[in-house]
Design an enzyme around this catalytic site. Structure first.
Site, mmCIF file in Angstrom:
data_model
loop_
_atom_site.group_PDB
_atom_site.id
_atom_site.type_symbol
_atom_site.label_atom_id
_atom_site.label_comp_id
_atom_site.label_asym_id
_atom_site.label_seq_id
_atom_site.Cartn_x
_atom_site.Cartn_y
_atom_site.Cartn_z
ATOM 1 N N GLY A 96 18.358 56.531 28.686
ATOM 2 C CA GLY A 96 18.745 55.800 29.898
ATOM 3 C C GLY A 96 18.773 56.672 31.146
ATOM 4 N N LYS B 256 18.718 56.429 50.487
ATOM 5 C CA LYS B 256 17.735 57.310 51.130
ATOM 6 C C LYS B 256 16.891 56.558 52.174
ATOM 7 C CE LYS B 256 16.724 58.390 46.768
ATOM 8 N NZ LYS B 256 18.005 58.302 46.097
ATOM 9 N N GLU C 181 13.940 55.776 34.429
ATOM 10 C CA GLU C 181 13.715 54.337 34.600
ATOM 11 C C GLU C 181 12.641 53.854 33.630
ATOM 12 O OE1 GLU C 181 15.234 52.500 36.979
ATOM 13 O OE2 GLU C 181 16.298 54.163 37.907
ATOM 14 N N VAL D 134 20.881 63.159 49.239
ATOM 15 C CA VAL D 134 20.129 64.253 48.619
ATOM 16 C C VAL D 134 21.098 65.079 47.784
ATOM 17 C CG1 VAL D 134 18.645 66.259 49.056
ATOM 18 C CG2 VAL D 134 18.619 64.341 50.649
ATOM 19 N N ASP E 207 10.291 59.961 44.805
ATOM 20 C CA ASP E 207 11.722 60.226 45.027
ATOM 21 C C ASP E 207 11.907 61.596 45.686
ATOM 22 O OD1 ASP E 207 14.698 59.667 44.415
ATOM 23 O OD2 ASP E 207 14.360 61.620 43.472
ATOM 24 N N LYS F 265 13.329 62.398 49.624
ATOM 25 C CA LYS F 265 14.436 63.342 49.862
ATOM 26 C C LYS F 265 13.977 64.481 50.784
ATOM 27 C CE LYS F 265 16.872 62.415 45.548
ATOM 28 N NZ LYS F 265 16.874 62.696 44.110
HETATM 29 N N1 LIG Z 1 23.769 56.314 41.221
HETATM 30 C C1 LIG Z 1 23.700 57.504 41.783
HETATM 31 O O1 LIG Z 1 24.216 58.496 41.269
HETATM 32 C C2 LIG Z 1 22.995 57.686 43.112
HETATM 33 C C3 LIG Z 1 22.717 58.988 43.571
HETATM 34 C C4 LIG Z 1 22.166 59.170 44.856
HETATM 35 C C5 LIG Z 1 21.858 58.058 45.640
HETATM 36 N N2 LIG Z 1 22.085 56.801 45.137
HETATM 37 C C6 LIG Z 1 21.736 55.656 45.973
HETATM 38 O O2 LIG Z 1 22.867 54.829 46.162
HETATM 39 C C7 LIG Z 1 22.469 53.454 46.217
HETATM 40 C C8 LIG Z 1 23.253 52.670 45.159
HETATM 41 O O3 LIG Z 1 22.981 53.203 43.874
HETATM 42 P P1 LIG Z 1 23.604 52.541 42.568
HETATM 43 O O4 LIG Z 1 23.257 53.424 41.444
HETATM 44 O O5 LIG Z 1 25.031 52.190 42.835
HETATM 45 O O6 LIG Z 1 22.723 51.202 42.507
HETATM 46 P P2 LIG Z 1 23.055 49.831 41.765
HETATM 47 O O7 LIG Z 1 23.942 50.069 40.610
HETATM 48 O O8 LIG Z 1 21.723 49.174 41.582
HETATM 49 O O9 LIG Z 1 23.909 48.999 42.838
HETATM 50 C C9 LIG Z 1 23.302 48.497 43.997
HETATM 51 C C10 LIG Z 1 24.269 47.518 44.660
HETATM 52 O O10 LIG Z 1 23.658 47.005 45.829
HETATM 53 C C11 LIG Z 1 23.673 45.581 45.779
HETATM 54 N N3 LIG Z 1 22.436 45.143 46.419
HETATM 55 C C12 LIG Z 1 21.165 45.400 46.027
HETATM 56 N N4 LIG Z 1 20.297 44.841 46.883
HETATM 57 C C13 LIG Z 1 21.027 44.225 47.839
HETATM 58 C C14 LIG Z 1 20.720 43.443 48.969
HETATM 59 N N5 LIG Z 1 19.461 43.196 49.312
HETATM 60 N N6 LIG Z 1 21.738 42.962 49.725
HETATM 61 C C15 LIG Z 1 23.013 43.211 49.375
HETATM 62 N N7 LIG Z 1 23.388 43.936 48.302
HETATM 63 C C16 LIG Z 1 22.400 44.418 47.544
HETATM 64 C C17 LIG Z 1 23.721 45.214 44.319
HETATM 65 O O11 LIG Z 1 24.268 43.921 44.153
HETATM 66 P P3 LIG Z 1 24.201 43.173 42.707
HETATM 67 O O12 LIG Z 1 25.057 43.977 41.784
HETATM 68 O O13 LIG Z 1 24.767 41.832 42.964
HETATM 69 O O14 LIG Z 1 22.758 43.188 42.323
HETATM 70 C C18 LIG Z 1 24.637 46.329 43.780
HETATM 71 O O15 LIG Z 1 25.983 45.995 44.020
HETATM 72 C C19 LIG Z 1 20.948 53.431 46.019
HETATM 73 O O16 LIG Z 1 20.323 53.406 47.282
HETATM 74 C C20 LIG Z 1 20.676 54.760 45.332
HETATM 75 O O17 LIG Z 1 19.372 55.240 45.566
HETATM 76 C C21 LIG Z 1 22.668 56.588 43.919
#
Ligand SMILES: NC(=O)c1ccc[n+]([C@@H]2O[C@H](COP(=O)([O-])OP(=O)(O)OC[C@H]3O[C@@H](n4cnc5c(N)ncnc54)[C@H](OP(=O)(O)O)[C@@H]3O)[C@@H](O)[C@H]2O)c1
Length: 322
Positions: free
Chosen positions: A185, A104, A188, A131, A199, A203
């Site tokens: 879980g 986002k 957060e 979103v 959040d 959005k």
């Molecule tokens: N999960 C969902 O369903 C969902 C829904 C809507 C939007 N999103 C968005 O999608 C994004 C990813 O979500 P997620 O759930 O996959 O998060 P996540 O599990 O925390 O994964 C984040 C990834 O980004 C990497 N990372 C974090 N900071 C970084 C940096 N400064 N430089 C390079 N790599 C970095 C992390 O590396 P490491 O593993 O090495 O720490 C990890 O691989 C977020 O912005 C989230 O808001 C997620």
């Protein structure tokens, strides 16, 4: 998802998606121009063991070097600054790569700039998953709603607060409902981003900017969270045939400026958004040509977010684009 859809991609789109690089913060980086082995990537804790070629420096060096047509950005969201993801996005477009993000931050803080950067280079910048976790909101605006004027938006965009309010409607206190979600879980450990409406505000800023041409930041959204609501407030609404929701609204004021607000509101039973329980989300788009158009989505999963990124990529490289 890429593996699951590989046969369909080949048959229907004549495409084979190949992951030629992955960069993380603490699990290394890898590039293989022939395509990384997906199973090996999932099995290792250190991607650098799979890297082929010149040693990689930092993330910016990775972005410049990776031989990809599209970069999919999915790093951590910073709701105050949008960084470092916004810089990664700028770097991807400057390196001549199409850009898909689920994050986002870059869209809330730099939508106009990134859109211009992409257009100047003949590239695409898509962000369907930012979103409602991959529901077709932005692609709807881009295609089916071409030429329509979006006059207003109303939505339930944060699943944690919606789940808490649903449980409070069943008699739980705010604290008990939150503790239940943290134990499962689904909330957060530090839930303030959700509870205080940040959040939802980020959005809403994205939607106001992309759909109504606003230039809002999350801090510019008039924001009230749900902490002040008591079990008594929720039950009083219930007895009146209404339901409390953390409602997101954007509209144009008399001077034409887009205003945006996130706050608890009592919705009557005939409001389509009133029926969204638990982790569901929904958006009603008010237009000059179709009246109100609503999209409702049942609880999401990381797979639906992955689908939003998959379909964005397909909308860049797929058959209809060629
Ligand atoms: N999960 C969902 O369903 C969902 C829904 C809507 C939007 N999103 C968005 O999608 C994004 C990813 O979500 P997620 O759930 O996959 O998060 P996540 O599990 O925390 O994964 C984040 C990834 O980004 C990497 N990372 C974090 N900071 C970084 C940096 N400064 N430089 C390079 N790599 C970095 C992390 O590396 P490491 O593993 O090495 O720490 C990890 O691989 C977020 O912005 C989230 O808001 C997620």
């Amino acid at each position: 998802l890429i593996d699951d859809k590989a046969e369909w991609l080949q048959k229907e789109q004549g495409l084979a998606f190949s992951i030629v690089g992955i960069a993380t913060r603490s699990h290394g980086m890898a590039i293989n121009a022939q395509g990384l082995d997906h199973a090996a990537c999932l099995a290792t804790n250190d991607l650098s063991s799979l890297h082929l070629g010149e040693p990689l420096g930092d993330i910016f060096a990775f972005i410049a070097q990776v031989p990809a047509q599209v970069i999919l950005e999915g790093t951590w969201v910073n709701p105050q600054t949008g960084q470092p993801a916004t810089d990664y996005c700028r770097a991807a477009l400057r390196a001549g790569k199409h850009l898909v993000t689920a994050n986002k931050g870059p869209v809330a803080f730099a939508h106009g700039e990134l859109t211009t950067l992409a257009a100047e280079r003949g590239l695409k910048f898509f962000y369907e998953s930012t979103v409602m976790d991959g529901a077709p909101i932005h692609s709807l605006r881009r295609t089916a709603l071409l030429g329509a004027e979006v006059q207003g938006l109303r939505g339930i965009l944060n699943s944690t607060t919606n789940s808490i309010l649903s449980r409070m409607g069943e008699g739980l206190s705010f604290e008990a409902a939150l503790a239940e979600m943290q134990a499962a879980g689904t909330a957060e450990a530090d839930p303030s981003n959700d509870i205080e409406g940040w959040d939802a505000a980020i959005k809403l800023a994205i939607l106001a900017n992309t759909m109504m041409g606003a230039d809002l930041r999350p801090a510019g959204v008039d924001r009230t969270g749900i902490r002040g609501l008591s079990a008594e407030d929720i039950l009083a609404a219930k007895h009146a045939g209404e339901v409390y929701k953390l409602l997101c609204e954007a509209w144009r004021d008399s001077s034409g400026r887009v205003q945006a607000k996130v706050a608890p509101a009592r919705l009557s039973a005939d409001d389509p958004l009133a029926h969204l329980g638990g982790a569901s989300s929904g958006l009603t788009i008010q237009t000059d040509v179709l009246g109100g158009l609503s999209i409702l989505k049942t609880p999401s999963s990381p797979r639906s977010t992955a689908y939003g990124m998959f379909v964005d990529t397909l909308n860049i490289l797929g058959r209809q684009q060629r």
